[in-house]
Design a protein around this motif. Structure first.
Motif, PDB file in Angstrom:
ATOM      1  N   LEU A 195     -10.318   4.705   5.717  1.00 43.51           N
ATOM      2  CA  LEU A 195      -9.135   4.968   5.060  1.00 43.51           C
ATOM      3  C   LEU A 195      -9.247   6.062   4.394  1.00 43.51           C
ATOM      4  CD1 LEU A 195      -6.021   3.993   5.112  1.00 43.51           C
ATOM      5  CD2 LEU A 195      -6.816   2.675   3.035  1.00 43.51           C
TER       6      LEU A 195
ATOM      7  N   SER B  14      -4.562  -3.465  -0.727  1.00 42.74           N
ATOM      8  CA  SER B  14      -4.996  -2.121  -0.996  1.00 42.74           C
ATOM      9  C   SER B  14      -3.653  -1.176  -1.220  1.00 42.74           C
ATOM     10  CB  SER B  14      -5.993  -1.402   0.134  1.00 42.74           C
ATOM     11  OG  SER B  14      -7.051  -2.039   0.526  1.00 42.74           O
TER      12      SER B  14
ATOM     13  N   SER C  53      -6.181   5.053  -6.554  1.00 42.00           N
ATOM     14  CA  SER C  53      -6.247   4.317  -5.422  1.00 42.00           C
ATOM     15  C   SER C  53      -7.177   2.946  -5.337  1.00 42.00           C
ATOM     16  CB  SER C  53      -6.854   5.271  -4.434  1.00 42.00           C
ATOM     17  OG  SER C  53      -5.908   6.504  -4.292  1.00 42.00           O
TER      18      SER C  53
ATOM     19  N   ILE D 216     -11.154  -2.614   6.074  1.00 41.37           N
ATOM     20  CA  ILE D 216     -10.161  -2.465   4.879  1.00 41.37           C
ATOM     21  C   ILE D 216      -9.249  -3.525   5.082  1.00 41.37           C
ATOM     22  CG2 ILE D 216      -8.327  -1.042   4.143  1.00 41.37           C
ATOM     23  CD1 ILE D 216     -11.370   0.427   4.294  1.00 41.37           C
TER      24      ILE D 216
ATOM     25  N   THR E 121     -14.819  -3.510  -3.388  1.00 43.97           N
ATOM     26  CA  THR E 121     -13.601  -2.589  -3.794  1.00 43.97           C
ATOM     27  C   THR E 121     -13.857  -1.157  -4.041  1.00 43.97           C
ATOM     28  OG1 THR E 121     -14.010  -3.205  -6.137  1.00 43.97           O
ATOM     29  CG2 THR E 121     -12.481  -4.600  -4.976  1.00 43.97           C
TER      30      THR E 121
ATOM     31  N   PHE F 228       0.903  -1.265   0.073  1.00 50.33           N
ATOM     32  CA  PHE F 228       0.004   0.051  -0.297  1.00 50.33           C
ATOM     33  C   PHE F 228       0.946   1.107   0.094  1.00 50.33           C
ATOM     34  CE2 PHE F 228      -4.297   1.247   0.393  1.00 50.33           C
ATOM     35  CZ  PHE F 228      -4.246   2.573   0.837  1.00 50.33           C
TER      36      PHE F 228
ATOM     37  N   LYS G 216      -5.723  -4.314   4.157  1.00 52.28           N
ATOM     38  CA  LYS G 216      -4.828  -3.449   3.932  1.00 52.28           C
ATOM     39  C   LYS G 216      -3.684  -4.229   3.075  1.00 52.28           C
ATOM     40  CE  LYS G 216      -4.413  -3.468   8.516  1.00 52.28           C
ATOM     41  NZ  LYS G 216      -3.800  -3.193   9.851  1.00 52.28           N
TER      42      LYS G 216
ATOM     43  N   VAL H 241      -8.748   0.412  -2.967  1.00 50.68           N
ATOM     44  CA  VAL H 241      -9.017  -0.180  -1.730  1.00 50.68           C
ATOM     45  C   VAL H 241     -10.049  -1.394  -1.463  1.00 50.68           C
ATOM     46  CG1 VAL H 241      -9.830   0.497   0.541  1.00 50.68           C
ATOM     47  CG2 VAL H 241      -8.821   2.070  -0.753  1.00 50.68           C
TER      48      VAL H 241
ATOM     49  N   ASP I 252      -2.563   2.963  -2.687  1.00 53.54           N
ATOM     50  CA  ASP I 252      -2.878   4.368  -2.878  1.00 53.54           C
ATOM     51  C   ASP I 252      -1.729   5.050  -3.540  1.00 53.54           C
ATOM     52  OD1 ASP I 252      -3.443   7.091  -0.359  1.00 53.54           O
ATOM     53  OD2 ASP I 252      -3.898   7.015  -2.551  1.00 53.54           O
TER      54      ASP I 252
ATOM     55  N   VAL J  96      -7.641   8.417   1.266  1.00 51.48           N
ATOM     56  CA  VAL J  96      -6.765   7.979  -0.035  1.00 51.48           C
ATOM     57  C   VAL J  96      -6.743   9.162  -0.690  1.00 51.48           C
ATOM     58  CG1 VAL J  96      -7.047   5.728   0.214  1.00 51.48           C
ATOM     59  CG2 VAL J  96      -8.596   7.061  -1.172  1.00 51.48           C
TER      60      VAL J  96
ATOM     61  N   VAL K 261     -12.625   6.328   2.164  1.00 53.58           N
ATOM     62  CA  VAL K 261     -13.231   5.045   1.912  1.00 53.58           C
ATOM     63  C   VAL K 261     -13.745   4.315   3.126  1.00 53.58           C
ATOM     64  CG1 VAL K 261     -12.947   2.571   0.792  1.00 53.58           C
ATOM     65  CG2 VAL K 261     -11.760   4.825  -0.299  1.00 53.58           C
TER      66      VAL K 261
END
Length: 223
Positions: free
Chosen positions: A46, A68, A75, A63, A99, A32, A65, A77, A70, A48, A55
């Protein structure tokens, strides 16, 4: 011609970029970029895209992580069942895979209408943007409808490279948010499938959560 009259090449290119992000994001390798300190355990929200978009999923979703990313190019996620991500045996009934794709920043804010998005996504280029292998002939638009400023789509994607553990049909929502294009999707596991109604209801809840998290603050009123 202004974007209010037609989507234009730049707007179409941004929507196409969302399709590219969908392909790369599903194969995320645990990276990420730009986010190195999340703390331990799943998070429910999160920020972004230079902190411009938050998000957040519906209740019960967190999330992922590790899946995902960014970046300046956009981005991606990934969200899953909070219980599953916490290693717990039970989660939401027939949890899905969610997503969120956020387009990169452009010179002009992205604000296409649902009608403009529909015209593009019905085209060959638009259907290719919805495919994992960038081929229009692998995508079928099973349903497409407008709900205010949101375009809702039911998509069947039979492209190569699509995750084998997910069903080939998904519900998606595309809309402008804070000057960027945002695409939300709900996918169903093959092993624990969701009904079509459950997928659509989850998308509606996802969209509502995103709108609430990104609502413009109410200005203070003078007495």
């Amino acid at each position: 011609m202004p974007i209010s009259d037609r989507m234009g090449a730049k707007g179409a290119a941004v929507v196409a970029a969302l399709g590219v992000l969908a392909l790369s994001g599903c194969d995320a390798n645990g990276e990420f970029a730009g986010r190195s300190a999340f703390g331990h355990g799943p998070v429910t929200a999160l920020r972004v895209a230079q902190n411009s978009v938050t998000v957040v999923g519906p209740a019960g979703y967190c999330i992922d992580k590790s899946g995902s990313r960014d970046r300046d190019s956009g981005s991606f996620v990934l969200l899953g069942s909070c219980a599953t991500l916490n290693g717990e045996p039970e989660g939401p009934t027939a949890p899905g895979v969610l997503t969120a794709l956020v387009s990169p920043e452009t010179d002009q804010p992205q604000a296409p209408t649902a009608a403009q998005l529909e015209r593009f996504l019905r085209s060959t280029s638009g259907r290719a943007a919805l495919s994992h292998d960038n081929r229009a002939d692998t995508v079928t638009l099973l349903d497409i409808r407008r709900n205010g400023d949101v375009l809702l789509l039911k998509v069947r994607d039979r492209s190569t490279g699509r995750p084998d553990d997910l069903q080939d049909t998904s519900w998606r929502a595309v809309l402008a948010m804070k000057g960027r294009l945002v695409a939300l999707s709900v996918h169903s596991h093959e092993a624990v499938p969701m009904t079509d109604a459950q997928m659509r209801q989850t998308l509606d809840r996802f969209l509502a959560a995103m709108r609430a998290a990104n609502a413009a603050p109410v200005p203070d009123q003078e007495a």
